[in-house]
Design a protein around this motif. Structure first.
Motif, short mmCIF file in Angstrom:
data_model
loop_
_atom_site.label_atom_id
_atom_site.label_comp_id
_atom_site.label_asym_id
_atom_site.label_seq_id
_atom_site.Cartn_x
_atom_site.Cartn_y
_atom_site.Cartn_z
N ASP A 1 21.55 14.13 27.08
CA ASP A 1 21.34 15.34 26.28
C ASP A 1 19.87 15.67 26.07
N THR A 2 19.02 15.11 26.90
CA THR A 2 17.59 15.45 26.89
C THR A 2 17.39 16.89 27.34
N ASP A 3 16.38 17.54 26.77
CA ASP A 3 15.97 18.87 27.26
C ASP A 3 15.02 18.65 28.44
N TRP A 4 15.61 18.34 29.56
CA TRP A 4 14.85 17.82 30.71
C TRP A 4 13.77 18.77 31.20
N HIS A 5 12.54 18.27 31.23
CA HIS A 5 11.39 18.87 31.93
C HIS A 5 10.84 20.15 31.32
N ILE A 6 11.38 20.63 30.19
CA ILE A 6 10.95 21.97 29.80
C ILE A 6 9.51 22.02 29.27
N HIS A 7 8.95 20.89 28.81
CA HIS A 7 7.54 20.91 28.44
C HIS A 7 6.68 21.15 29.68
N LYS A 8 7.16 20.72 30.85
CA LYS A 8 6.46 21.01 32.10
C LYS A 8 6.70 22.46 32.52
N LEU A 9 7.90 22.94 32.27
CA LEU A 9 8.26 24.31 32.64
C LEU A 9 7.35 25.33 31.94
N TYR A 10 7.01 25.06 30.67
CA TYR A 10 6.19 25.99 29.89
C TYR A 10 4.69 25.75 30.05
N GLU A 11 4.32 24.68 30.74
CA GLU A 11 2.91 24.32 30.85
C GLU A 11 2.09 25.46 31.46
N GLY A 12 1.04 25.88 30.73
CA GLY A 12 0.10 26.87 31.26
C GLY A 12 0.58 28.31 31.21
N LEU A 13 1.71 28.58 30.59
CA LEU A 13 2.22 29.96 30.59
C LEU A 13 1.45 30.87 29.64
N LEU A 14 0.91 30.30 28.58
CA LEU A 14 0.17 31.11 27.60
C LEU A 14 -1.12 30.38 27.26
N PRO A 15 -2.28 30.99 27.58
CA PRO A 15 -3.54 30.32 27.28
C PRO A 15 -3.71 30.05 25.79
N ASP A 16 -4.28 28.91 25.47
CA ASP A 16 -4.65 28.57 24.09
C ASP A 16 -3.46 28.48 23.14
N VAL A 17 -2.28 28.23 23.68
CA VAL A 17 -1.12 28.05 22.81
C VAL A 17 -1.15 26.64 22.22
N THR A 18 -0.65 26.49 21.01
CA THR A 18 -0.51 25.18 20.38
C THR A 18 0.84 24.59 20.77
N VAL A 19 0.86 23.28 21.03
CA VAL A 19 2.07 22.59 21.42
C VAL A 19 2.30 21.40 20.48
N VAL A 20 3.52 21.28 19.97
CA VAL A 20 3.92 20.11 19.19
C VAL A 20 5.19 19.56 19.84
N ARG A 21 5.11 18.30 20.32
CA ARG A 21 6.22 17.73 21.09
C ARG A 21 6.59 16.36 20.56
N ALA A 22 7.88 16.17 20.27
CA ALA A 22 8.38 14.85 19.90
C ALA A 22 8.49 14.00 21.16
N THR A 23 8.05 12.75 21.08
CA THR A 23 8.14 11.85 22.24
C THR A 23 9.38 10.96 22.17
N PHE A 24 10.02 10.88 21.01
CA PHE A 24 11.22 10.05 20.85
C PHE A 24 12.47 10.85 21.23
N HIS A 25 13.48 10.12 21.69
CA HIS A 25 14.71 10.79 22.11
C HIS A 25 15.56 11.18 20.91
N ARG A 26 16.38 12.21 21.11
CA ARG A 26 17.22 12.70 20.02
C ARG A 26 18.28 11.68 19.59
N TYR A 27 18.59 10.68 20.44
CA TYR A 27 19.53 9.64 20.02
C TYR A 27 18.90 8.68 19.01
N VAL A 28 17.56 8.62 19.00
CA VAL A 28 16.88 7.84 17.97
C VAL A 28 17.08 8.53 16.63
N ILE A 29 16.70 9.79 16.58
CA ILE A 29 17.00 10.71 15.49
C ILE A 29 16.66 12.10 16.00
#
Length: 272
Positions: free
Chosen positions: A41-69
């Motif tokens: 149930d991972t949202d596979w690869h979408i942080h790569k999909l959005y990479e570079g689409l909007l200059p100077d955008v802020t990104v906040v990404r969880a590194t833990f899996h949703r099965y952790v919480i």
């Protein structure tokens, strides 16, 4: 191990990625069964999909899996979709309704409290800090929460999911102009289907932070994984050609939303 990653930008737009993380601490991994260890149930690869689409955008990404919480669930575990199948703060099953924990290893209330403290709370503290920073710059902040899910999941919904699923909690989480900006681009994206506030109306992140009256707007984009994966099954590989094609409408949506933010700022002054 950091439980989140932040990349600061100067755009009024903030991209949230609560479900792309695949980190699972060893002691939790040992409690998952073979189904759980697929991390399906991972949202596979979408942080790569959005990479570079909007200059100077802020990104906040969880590194833990949703099965952790699940970083996109109410910390009180209130259901986002009462009466419908869904998964909770710490899922007991995957999206197909299959158990993900070994017998006797399902998380306890004590586990939940500890994981809220260790994972969920730090992620959202970082998210709130970025919202406040961006709003201090522009007088407005737009949370664009990024998600993906398999296009066929009978346990959660009937039939095939549209490609681009926009959620604003029935217009409550953002200004109408921001909603319209996303809807118009999605509707005109050749070869893709789209819907507003269909099965996915915006998760806890969108509903929690979206307060248009305070200058903070939020919108969720749930992508059907058929739009960018080679197959919606292990190993869940990214299809480079599909991904590149999809990046065009996603870029247009983000650019239109950003321009709309600047328009709203101009119309309303320092407060939006």
């Amino acid at each position: 191990m950091s439980v989140f990653e932040v990349r600061q930008g100067t755009s009024p737009v903030i991209l949230g990625f609560p479900h792309t993380g695949t980190d699972v601490p060893a002691e939790i991994w040992e409690r998952l069964n073979d189904t759980g260890r697929l991390l399906a149930d991972t949202d596979w690869h979408i942080h790569k999909l959005y990479e570079g689409l909007l200059p100077d955008v802020t990104v906040v990404r969880a590194t833990f899996h949703r099965y952790v919480i699940d970083a996109n669930r109410d910390p009180e575990n209130v259901s986002l979709y009462p009466g419908q199948n869904t998964t909770g703060l710490i899922p007991e099953t995957d999206f197909d309704g299959l158990q993900i924990w070994k017998d006797g290893e399902a998380p306890t209330e004590t586990d939940t409290a500890e994981r809220l403290r260790q994972f969920h709370a730090p992620y959202h503290a970082a998210f709130l800090a970025e919202i406040e920073r961006v709003k201090a710059i522009h007088g407005i902040a737009i949370v664009y929460d990024c998600h993906s899910i398999r296009s066929h999941i009978p346990f959660l919904f009937d039939g095939k999911l549209p490609d681009l699923n926009i959620g604003t909690d029935m217009g409550r989480t953002c200004a109408p102009d921001i909603e319209k900006a996303a809807v118009d681009i999605a509707a005109s994206a050749e070869g893709y289907t789209s819907i507003l506030n269909g099965r996915f109306k915006g998760g806890w992140t969108t509903r929690h932070y979206g307060r248009p009256e305070s200058g903070v707007h939020a919108i969720q984009m749930e992508l059907a994984q058929s739009t960018h994966l080679a197959a919606e099954e292990p190993p869940f590989a990214l299809d480079a050609d599909k991904a590149e094609r999809l990046r065009a409408p996603l870029r247009a949506i983000l650019q239109r939303i950003e321009n709309t933010a600047f328009d709203l700022k101009t119309l309303t002054g320092s407060e939006a």
